[in-house]
Structures are given as structure tokens and as C-alpha cells.
Enzyme design. Structure first.
Site, mmCIF file in Angstrom:
data_model
loop_
_atom_site.group_PDB
_atom_site.id
_atom_site.type_symbol
_atom_site.label_atom_id
_atom_site.label_comp_id
_atom_site.label_asym_id
_atom_site.label_seq_id
_atom_site.Cartn_x
_atom_site.Cartn_y
_atom_site.Cartn_z
ATOM 1 N N HIS A 21 0.813 -1.223 0.000
ATOM 2 C CA HIS A 21 0.000 0.000 0.000
ATOM 3 C C HIS A 21 0.845 1.271 0.000
ATOM 4 O O HIS A 21 0.331 2.357 -0.274
ATOM 5 C CB HIS A 21 -0.998 -0.010 1.177
ATOM 6 C CG HIS A 21 -0.411 0.350 2.510
ATOM 7 N ND1 HIS A 21 -0.032 -0.581 3.457
ATOM 8 C CD2 HIS A 21 -0.152 1.561 3.066
ATOM 9 C CE1 HIS A 21 0.417 0.032 4.538
ATOM 10 N NE2 HIS A 21 0.354 1.334 4.325
ATOM 11 N N ASP A 60 -0.417 -7.588 1.684
ATOM 12 C CA ASP A 60 0.144 -6.240 1.665
ATOM 13 C C ASP A 60 1.674 -6.320 1.746
ATOM 14 O O ASP A 60 2.280 -6.070 2.796
ATOM 15 C CB ASP A 60 -0.427 -5.430 2.830
ATOM 16 C CG ASP A 60 -0.069 -3.962 2.770
ATOM 17 O OD1 ASP A 60 0.384 -3.497 1.703
ATOM 18 O OD2 ASP A 60 -0.232 -3.272 3.807
ATOM 19 N N SER A 86 4.219 2.516 8.265
ATOM 20 C CA SER A 86 3.800 1.515 7.280
ATOM 21 C C SER A 86 4.969 1.004 6.466
ATOM 22 O O SER A 86 5.843 1.775 6.050
ATOM 23 C CB SER A 86 2.759 2.116 6.322
ATOM 24 O OG SER A 86 1.528 2.311 6.960
#
Length: 297
Positions: A96, A146, A244
Site C-alpha cells: 500500500h 500487503d 507503514s
């Protein structure tokens, strides 16, 4: 040490790199025909993990830490994700991260500790991105699968500030705690920009995320225990915005200053909320796919 026949190329490589930068070899001369006898002094063995409750990382503590961003045509860089160096050309991150509003990942910083300063003990180096490969079953904005492998434009020359992490030996189900690192914000309210690499110890919540996470657009089927780790803390300790793509780690059994990347920071339910764990991509599940990417020229 686990037998090398069961390890990936990247894992073998990270152990070789450890020998290059974490061991001192000294010779002792004796009056014998066989010549000098050499003794290996392992600097790694005395470098025990420093993570207790969380805080700033130490110099050279996480030499695999990567920061990912987008460099604009005007040569302005926005940093927005983390990553993990796993070979001399590849960085592991979250898929992502390639959908950031600032732009896709096209620059990687290695060897840094604290951004926007030249006085720390670090060796920051920037690398352009040649290309990247997201998992073929990742469908944005969902957060399943992911994971992405970023290929750098040139090989990394390893030193004491820049070295790869090892890939996992197992899926992490039996691991009680992990170490998360990143340059993400250190407070959820107010949002606090963070310049220095941070570390925190988080705990394995097993399948608790099946209860604590609702079905949302990003996770329409809820928590997937096969491909995701459920990790959190009973205290105000967590990964947050900007973390992230960064790793959750465990120490190597034989060399405590080395790490295995067990998970990738993916999606949080409620940042910095005690006893509400987040979900992290389980790296071990994707080992075959990762090794396929590493084998590409």
C-alpha cells in the site's frame, strides 16, 4: 545455527555479512611450525538488544532499516513509509506504500538514524528505485497480501551502518514478542513529526484480531491468521502513521545484534490504543514469492 541447506539465499547472505562486520579476527603467534593460531572475537555477542519499553534507536542498532519516499521533479522528497533491506538490491515493504498521495516510491534512504541532521553516528545513502513488484494478489485498497519487493537502481555496499536483515525461519506463531521500528509519528494526538528512528517492543496477540477488528473496506473478510500477524501492547505503545512498510523483528538466536524480519507494518485498528492490536503482513507465508523476486536480475 540452523543448517544452511534450509535457508534462503538472503538468509545465508545476512549471516555472511554478519561475519564481515561483526567479527574481529586476531592472530596469536606461537613458535610452532603450523604458524599463528587465530581467534575470532564476536562483537555481536556482547551487543544485546536494547529494547525495553521503547524509545530512540541507537546508532548501528538496525542497519537494515530503510525509509521510502517520493522525489518530485522539483527534487523535493516526501518520506512516508518504512522498509527492510533484505539483500544488496532489495527492500521489503508494504504494497500500500505505492499508493501514497505524495506519489509512488521512487527513492530509498539507507544507513540513516535521524533525519535533517549531520551530527549523528550514521551513514545516510539515497538510492533510486529501479522497479518494484507488489504481490499479485494485492488489491488496493484492501490490505490482504500487503507486501512488495523494491529493487534498487544499484547494489548496496554493506558496512556497519547498512546490512540486510534475515528472512524468518518460522511463521512467528510461537513468538511472544517482537520489536517494531520506524520513523512514524510518536504521538497520535497531536500528530508529532518524528525525525529519529524509534523502537518499541510489541506482543503477539495470537488470533485476538478476529475479535478486535471489524470487517471494513480494507479488510472485508476481517483478520486472516494465515497471512497476517496480530501484534500490540497493553500500554500506549504501537506503530502509527509513517511506520507503514517497516519491519517487526525478532533477534537471531545465535547473534542477538542481528534480526529476522517477521512482519511488515500494514494496518492498525486504533493507533496507540492499549489492548487493541494491529495487523502485520506475516512474512514467512510469502517466502517462496520473496525468493522469486530476489532471484530476478
Amino acid at each position: 545455527m540452523k543448517p544452511c541447506t534450509s535457508l534462503s539465499h538472503s538468509t545465508v547472505s545476512c549471516l555472511v555479512d554478519k561475519e564481515s562486520f561483526r567479527e574481529d579476527i586476531s592472530g596469536f603467534s606461537f613458535p610452532i611450525e603450523a604458524g599463528p593460531i587465530y581467534q575470532t572475537l564476536d562483537r555481536c555477542m556482547s551487543n544485546t538488544p536494547h529494547i525495553i519499553g521503547g524509545g530512540p534507536a541507537l546508532a548501528r542498532e538496525f542497519p537494515h532499516a530503510a525509509r521510502l519516499g517520493h522525489r518530485s521533479d522539483a527534487d523535493q522528497v516526501d518520506w512516508f513509509c518504512g522498509g527492510t533491506l533484505i539483500s544488496d538490491r532489495h527492500v521489503l515493504t508494504a504494497a500500500h506504500c505505492h499508493y501514497s498521495p505524495q506519489g509512488s516510491v521512487n527513492i530509498v534512504r539507507l544507513g540513516d538514524l535521524e533525519f535533517d541532521t549531520d551530527i549523528e553516528d550514521a551513514d545516510p545513502q539515497d538510492f533510486s528505485v529501479r522497479d518494484y513488484t507488489m504481490h499479485p494478489e494485492y488489491y488496493y485498497p484492501e490490505m490482504y497480501n500487503d507486501i512488495s519487493v523494491v529493487t534498487l537502481s544499484r547494489p548496496v555496499i554493506f558496512n556497519e551502518y547498512i546490512q540486510p536483515a534475515c528472512l524468518p525461519f518460522d511463521d512467528g506463531r510461537a513468538v511472544s514478542s517482537f520489536i517494531a521500528i520506524g520513523w512514524g509519528q510518536v504521538e497520535s494526538i497531536p500528530r508529532t513529526e518524528n525525525k529519529r528512528l524509534q523502537k518499541v517492543r510489541l506482543y503477539n496477540y495470537g488470533t485476538r484480531c478476529r475479535i478486535t477488528s471489524d470487517k471494513i473496506d480494507e479488510l472485508p473478510e476481517g483478520y486472516n491468521a494465515t497471512t497476517q500477524l496480530c501484534i500490540g501492547s497493553k500500554e500506549h505503545k504501537d506503530t502509527c502513521n509513517g511506520d507503514s512498510g517497516g519491519p517487526v523483528l525478532i533477534c537471531h538466536d545465535d547473534h542477538p545484534c542481528m534480526y529476522h524480519v517477521m512482519g511488515i507494518t500494514s494496518v492498525g485498528v486504533a493507533c496507540d490504543t492499549p489492548d487493541i492490536p494491529g495487523m502485520y503482513t506475516r512474512v514467512h507465508f510469502y517466502l517462496d514469492w520473496i525468493n522469486q523476486q530476489l532471484s530476478k536480475k
